[in-house]
Design a protein around this motif. Structure first.
Motif, PDB file in Angstrom:
ATOM      1  N   UNK A  22       0.856  -0.725  -0.148  1.00  0.00           N
ATOM      2  CA  UNK A  22       0.019  -0.183   0.526  1.00  0.00           C
ATOM      3  C   UNK A  22       0.892   1.293   0.079  1.00  0.00           C
ATOM      4  N   UNK A  23       1.721   1.659   0.580  1.00  0.00           N
ATOM      5  CA  UNK A  23       3.021   1.799   0.683  1.00  0.00           C
ATOM      6  C   UNK A  23       3.547   2.554  -0.440  1.00  0.00           C
ATOM      7  N   UNK A  24       3.988   1.589  -1.165  1.00  0.00           N
ATOM      8  CA  UNK A  24       4.343   1.355  -2.091  1.00  0.00           C
ATOM      9  C   UNK A  24       3.452   2.241  -3.571  1.00  0.00           C
ATOM     10  N   UNK A  28       3.666   5.585  -5.405  1.00  0.00           N
ATOM     11  CA  UNK A  28       2.981   6.107  -7.019  1.00  0.00           C
ATOM     12  C   UNK A  28       2.351   7.295  -7.521  1.00  0.00           C
ATOM     13  N   UNK A  29       1.414   7.736  -6.628  1.00  0.00           N
ATOM     14  CA  UNK A  29       0.374   8.752  -6.935  1.00  0.00           C
ATOM     15  C   UNK A  29      -0.894   7.653  -7.003  1.00  0.00           C
ATOM     16  N   UNK A  50      -5.551   6.999   3.553  1.00  0.00           N
ATOM     17  CA  UNK A  50      -4.991   8.046   3.475  1.00  0.00           C
ATOM     18  C   UNK A  50      -3.642   7.092   3.765  1.00  0.00           C
ATOM     19  N   UNK A  51      -2.201   8.130   3.619  1.00  0.00           N
ATOM     20  CA  UNK A  51      -1.336   7.877   3.496  1.00  0.00           C
ATOM     21  C   UNK A  51      -0.500   8.184   5.389  1.00  0.00           C
ATOM     22  N   UNK A  52      -0.019   7.437   6.310  1.00  0.00           N
ATOM     23  CA  UNK A  52       0.349   8.080   7.896  1.00  0.00           C
ATOM     24  C   UNK A  52       2.018   8.569   7.440  1.00  0.00           C
TER      25      UNK A  52
END
Length: 60
Positions: A22-24, A28-29, A50-52
């Motif tokens: 998921x981070x990857x 990459x948008x 969303x990203x933490x």
């Protein structure tokens, strides 16, 4: 409210591997707000919102 149909796009042996994927995607948008991590045996469904980052982590 309409029901959204979901489909698996990958399978990982550990939560850490799934979170890394998921981070990857986020890096990459890819809009990870629509992703979910689902544990085996339906013990856990985590809706990704969303990203933490450090700021969000500090608020929690």
């Amino acid at each position: 409210m309409t029901e959204q149909h979901r489909r698996p796009v990958a399978s990982y042996k550990t939560y850490r591997e799934a979170a890394r994927a998921v981070d990857h995607l986020s890096d990459h948008g890819f809009p990870v707000e629509r992703a979910a991590i689902i544990g085996q045996g339906l013990r856990l469904v985590e809706q990704v919102i969303g990203r933490m980052d450090y700021g969000r982590a500090a608020l929690h």
